[in-house]
Design a protein around this motif. Structure first.
Motif, mmCIF file in Angstrom:
data_model
loop_
_atom_site.group_PDB
_atom_site.id
_atom_site.type_symbol
_atom_site.label_atom_id
_atom_site.label_comp_id
_atom_site.label_asym_id
_atom_site.label_seq_id
_atom_site.Cartn_x
_atom_site.Cartn_y
_atom_site.Cartn_z
ATOM 1 N N LYS A 3 0.816 -1.210 0.000
ATOM 2 C CA LYS A 3 0.000 0.000 0.000
ATOM 3 C C LYS A 3 0.856 1.268 0.000
ATOM 4 N N GLY A 9 -1.939 -0.536 -4.064
ATOM 5 C CA GLY A 9 -3.060 -0.883 -3.184
ATOM 6 C C GLY A 9 -4.350 -1.017 -3.956
ATOM 7 N N SER A 10 -4.557 -0.142 -4.921
ATOM 8 C CA SER A 10 -5.769 -0.209 -5.742
ATOM 9 C C SER A 10 -5.784 -1.458 -6.604
ATOM 10 N N MET A 12 -4.289 -4.233 -5.879
ATOM 11 C CA MET A 12 -4.498 -5.341 -4.955
ATOM 12 C C MET A 12 -5.976 -5.463 -4.595
ATOM 13 N N ASN A 13 -6.629 -4.347 -4.289
ATOM 14 C CA ASN A 13 -8.054 -4.360 -3.957
ATOM 15 C C ASN A 13 -8.886 -4.848 -5.135
ATOM 16 N N ALA A 14 -8.541 -4.426 -6.327
ATOM 17 C CA ALA A 14 -9.274 -4.852 -7.517
ATOM 18 C C ALA A 14 -9.101 -6.348 -7.749
ATOM 19 N N VAL A 16 -8.543 -8.669 -5.431
ATOM 20 C CA VAL A 16 -9.330 -9.380 -4.416
ATOM 21 C C VAL A 16 -10.812 -9.322 -4.765
ATOM 22 N N ALA A 17 -11.296 -8.163 -5.171
ATOM 23 C CA ALA A 17 -12.704 -8.027 -5.546
ATOM 24 C C ALA A 17 -13.035 -8.913 -6.739
#
Length: 71
Positions: A3, A9-10, A12-14, A16-17
């Protein structure tokens, strides 16, 4: 750690989603396939679902109580 890198971080979040969405879709597809082929009875699914709903509602209620208890 990732992050700290701008944009990582974005990504990584995408990721996971996307993985959660794919897993949910795969599970739903397999459930529908088993119902369609007759391997799974819809009535049994409905009866089993009711076993999980009270537990889920208890969790939501406890979370709401915790949020309200905070000053």
């Amino acid at each position: 750690m990732l992050k700290l890198i701008p944009g990582a971080g974005s990504v990584m979040n995408a990721g996971v989603a996307g993985a959660l969405t794919a897993a949910t879709g795969e599970g739903w597809m397999r459930l529908c396939e088993q119902v369609h082929t007759g391997k799974l009875d819809v009535e049994k699914v409905t009866n089993s679902w009711s076993d999980f709903v009270p537990g889920f509602l208890d969790v939501v209620r406890k979370m709401a109580e915790q949020k309200l208890a905070k000053p």
